[in-house]
Design a protein around this motif. Sequence first.
Motif, short mmCIF file in Angstrom:
data_model
loop_
_atom_site.label_atom_id
_atom_site.label_comp_id
_atom_site.label_asym_id
_atom_site.label_seq_id
_atom_site.Cartn_x
_atom_site.Cartn_y
_atom_site.Cartn_z
N CYS A 1 0.60 -1.55 -0.04
CA CYS A 1 0.09 -0.04 -0.17
C CYS A 1 0.86 0.97 -0.25
CB CYS A 1 -0.93 0.02 1.35
SG CYS A 1 -1.92 -0.73 1.22
N ALA A 2 2.04 1.79 1.23
CA ALA A 2 2.50 2.33 0.60
C ALA A 2 3.59 2.55 0.05
CB ALA A 2 3.75 2.15 1.80
N ASN A 3 4.14 1.66 -0.91
CA ASN A 3 4.59 1.95 -2.77
C ASN A 3 3.46 2.34 -3.57
OD1 ASN A 3 6.87 1.33 -2.68
ND2 ASN A 3 6.68 -0.73 -3.15
N VAL A 4 2.28 1.79 -3.15
CA VAL A 4 1.06 2.29 -4.21
C VAL A 4 1.33 3.78 -4.19
CG1 VAL A 4 -1.12 1.35 -5.43
CG2 VAL A 4 0.76 0.12 -5.12
N ILE B 1 -10.37 8.26 -5.31
CA ILE B 1 -10.52 6.97 -4.48
C ILE B 1 -11.66 6.23 -5.41
CG2 ILE B 1 -12.02 6.54 -2.81
CD1 ILE B 1 -9.66 7.29 -1.41
N THR B 2 -12.17 6.79 -6.75
CA THR B 2 -12.29 5.62 -7.34
C THR B 2 -11.26 4.87 -8.30
OG1 THR B 2 -14.64 7.07 -7.87
CG2 THR B 2 -13.75 5.40 -9.27
N GLU B 3 -10.38 5.69 -8.67
CA GLU B 3 -9.05 5.47 -9.05
C GLU B 3 -8.35 4.21 -8.40
OE1 GLU B 3 -6.73 8.39 -10.34
OE2 GLU B 3 -8.44 9.29 -11.61
N SER B 4 -8.06 4.59 -7.19
CA SER B 4 -7.53 3.98 -6.26
C SER B 4 -8.13 2.48 -6.03
CB SER B 4 -7.44 4.17 -4.63
OG SER B 4 -6.46 5.28 -5.00
N VAL B 5 -9.89 2.15 -6.09
CA VAL B 5 -9.87 1.05 -5.56
C VAL B 5 -9.75 -0.14 -7.04
CG1 VAL B 5 -12.24 0.12 -5.12
CG2 VAL B 5 -11.48 2.41 -3.51
N VAL B 6 -10.09 0.81 -8.05
CA VAL B 6 -10.13 0.16 -9.13
C VAL B 6 -9.54 -0.43 -9.55
CG1 VAL B 6 -10.37 0.87 -11.91
CG2 VAL B 6 -12.33 1.57 -10.13
N LEU B 7 -7.87 -0.25 -9.38
CA LEU B 7 -6.41 -0.21 -9.44
C LEU B 7 -6.61 -1.17 -8.34
CD1 LEU B 7 -4.39 0.38 -10.65
CD2 LEU B 7 -3.13 1.41 -9.09
N SER B 8 -7.31 -0.89 -7.07
CA SER B 8 -6.84 -2.39 -6.11
C SER B 8 -7.61 -3.48 -6.43
CB SER B 8 -7.63 -1.81 -4.35
OG SER B 8 -6.92 -3.03 -3.51
N LEU B 9 -8.85 -3.54 -6.89
CA LEU B 9 -9.69 -4.49 -7.71
C LEU B 9 -9.26 -5.16 -8.21
CD1 LEU B 9 -13.55 -3.16 -7.00
CD2 LEU B 9 -11.85 -4.66 -5.99
N VAL C 1 -10.70 -1.94 0.43
CA VAL C 1 -9.84 -1.20 2.21
C VAL C 1 -8.22 -0.97 1.40
CG1 VAL C 1 -9.23 -1.54 4.50
CG2 VAL C 1 -11.19 -2.32 3.82
N THR C 2 -7.85 -1.47 0.85
CA THR C 2 -6.99 -1.53 0.71
C THR C 2 -6.90 -0.06 -0.55
OG1 THR C 2 -6.20 -3.31 0.58
CG2 THR C 2 -4.75 -2.28 -0.76
N GLY C 3 -7.78 0.05 -1.71
CA GLY C 3 -7.76 0.54 -2.61
C GLY C 3 -7.98 2.17 -1.81
N ILE C 4 -9.04 2.48 -1.22
CA ILE C 4 -8.91 3.26 -0.17
C ILE C 4 -8.18 4.03 0.77
CG2 ILE C 4 -10.85 4.43 1.77
CD1 ILE C 4 -12.92 2.38 0.88
N LEU C 5 -7.38 3.05 1.12
CA LEU C 5 -5.66 3.26 2.28
C LEU C 5 -5.13 3.83 1.87
CD1 LEU C 5 -4.87 2.96 5.00
CD2 LEU C 5 -3.72 0.63 4.40
N PHE C 6 -3.70 3.14 0.23
CA PHE C 6 -3.08 3.86 -0.41
C PHE C 6 -3.89 5.35 -1.21
CE2 PHE C 6 -4.76 0.52 -3.05
CZ PHE C 6 -4.58 1.67 -4.82
#
Length: 813
Positions: free
Chosen positions: A292-295, A328-336, A383-388
Amino acid sequence: MDELFQDLRYTIRTLIRTPAFTAVAVLTLALGIGANTAVFSVINTVLLRPLPYEDPGRLALIWTNFGPDLPQNWVSGPELAEMRELNTTFEEIGVVVPTTVSVTEGGDPEQVGAAGVSGNFFSVLRVDAAIGRPFVAEDDMPGAAPVVMLSDGYGGDAEVLGKTIFADGRSYTVVGVLPPGFKLFHPDLQFPETVDLWVPVVPVFGVDYAQWQRGNHGLRAFGRMKQGVSLERAQEDMHAVATQMQELSPDYYDFAGWNITTLSLHADLVEDVKPALLVLLGAVAFVLLIACANVANLQLTRAAAREREIAVRTAVGAGRGRLVRQFITESVVLSLIGGAFGLLGAVGLVRSLVALAPDTLPRRTEIAIDGGVLGFTLLVSVVTGILFGLAPVFHSLKESLVESLKEGGKGSGSGMRSGRLRSGLVVAEVALALVLLIGAGLMIKSFRLLQESDPGFDAENVITMRVSLPQSKYSTPAEVSQFFDQLIDRTEALPGVISAGTISHLPLSGAYASGTTRVNESEAQPEDEWAFEAERRWVSSDYFQAMRVELVRGRAFTELDNVDSRPVAIVDEEFVRRFWPNENPLGKMVSINRDAEGERVWREIVGVVRHSKHYNLQTVGREQAYYPYKQIPVNTMFLAARARSNPASLAASIRNEVWAIDPAQPVSQVLTMSELVDSSVSQPRFNLLLFGAFGAIALLLAAVGIYGVIAYSVSQRSHEIGVRMALGAAAGTVLSLVLRQGLAVASIGLVIGLAAATGLSRLLSGMLYAVSPVDPVTYIGVAVALAVVAAAACSVPALRASRLDPVEVLRRE
């Protein structure tokens, strides 16, 4: 909703336009999420999934306690009868006895896993027969016709009902076949891997439970608590039952510590592996945090490059809420997307975990990715998408994007605040990676010391096998002794065999026998502690020689130590250390049993041997006492033969010698002692491999994170560096400047990581052997190694900075 679809379409277009960023971020997230999914699959199956019985929460194991030296022991027949009569909290109490039986079906004799069970065994579990009927109480009575139930894999279709199976010289009529996949889950390591035959206990022995010897603790008891009864209430009830039993048999329970313990069947099953699995889950969570920190750092870099775009969108009326939702949308999509690829990787990783997992891991073969694991992966991905995704959100919420563009001056796209945030994320990565690497380092050192530890015998070039003589065929001590005497003589006469002996419970097998042992006198212990629980082994006269167990003092057993000679015993150094640390133990007396009149049989100690490890290489067991098998013959023994070389090549020859004595006698569990030693460290090896893999991933991600931050910093400071070099700064000065910046960030992470590891590594103490959880050598070595990796990660952008052409840089600026 329309705005959400617009955000999704924009996100997909953005990710497609930046394929390098998308690929790196997805790969990083796939590593973190995939590892978490695989480990959670193990946690879900072993710790969270209920046992496959009706209302399994009401099932409890019932153990007897004979003092602090043996917190848990099995029960005897009379104790079972009294528990059933006196308790008020259990609907039913059943028992099971693990064993193997000899079955001959037109070919070579075969040793088959079997279990003797009480008539209400399947009723306690609420398991019905798939074909035929289960046992009933009438099947478990003296004189009842011998009947058998078969496992699904061994039984087949309805045509098997009524057929006769010959096992251990007895004929059993098949009355039922169990449901497919039925298995008894029990924390007893002595249970056969596969149980194919199930028979009632009492008809085999010919007497009811109440008529057994009270000291014969061979029954594994469990019960189904009444509806609404808690485990705590059942424990109180069984404590009262223990008190009543002590009043009924004061001569037998004439020592402190006697009690009965009830434990949840599921909790007791997973008790030994639960701490290690939770530690591994924490370790893999650290890997995800590093990912998460890296992303997040990648997202910050990308957000800095998009500041002009964000400023334009703000100028035309886009509110901060809309911008936050977009990020947040971009992060969650990327995480999914990363979670989807991680899930694919987790499928293969789960297969590897199952293959590498030790046999002692409960329900190992059931581990798989199911609906619960899929839900976990989805939740972790969101949760990871929201976190990073929070990092670029904070970046975008600055009071004035125009001021942020001015803040860093020319060439600074993101300003000092986002630079500090990126450095903070790298500090967290380094700290987390250091904690994981220290854990892996401690396990590596522990495993090395474990492999070098002394088991108390020489495992090299020893072949072993189990020979279980059927009671119906070898019913007298003379018949049992004669068989094993012939087998030892024949084995020792084989070419390539140095010596051979037999023992009732093989070292490092996890199997053991124990019982209340008494000494006649000891200056080191008060008299009320002369009764305690010791492990018992029955051995032939040549066993110690075959296994090269060192005789410390006295003598070994001889052929003259038989049923007609005075009773003798050999004890180990732990036994002597407890009772006679400053005395000569030879000539002292111990007792393990009573004669037919109820009088204690006292045995003279004639020798002392080194302590042998019987559970695993990590555990120093309880005190051990050895007895000549000719004085107390037992039907099941392990043959141990020492070869001059390649012990496995002797297996067929020894098996032929067994069949030369008795063509119907099967041989099972053929293993070399080296294989047993290797198997005994399977759990520590499993922990080490996982921790090592997680540490390696963490190290890689931390190195990538450091490289990314320093490389971005160099690109943003290229104008400053160009000015410095134009004013006369040497390339070495620039190189040193950039390296100091990177190492400063890494050093802060190392300091924080060392402090965190000092506290968290104590959680590993139960997984370590002969290593302190705060071992300074490991801490210093791992910290130096990580510092070297950090320096290497910084050196590439530092070298690039030192080779900048100031003219080109200033012209470009």
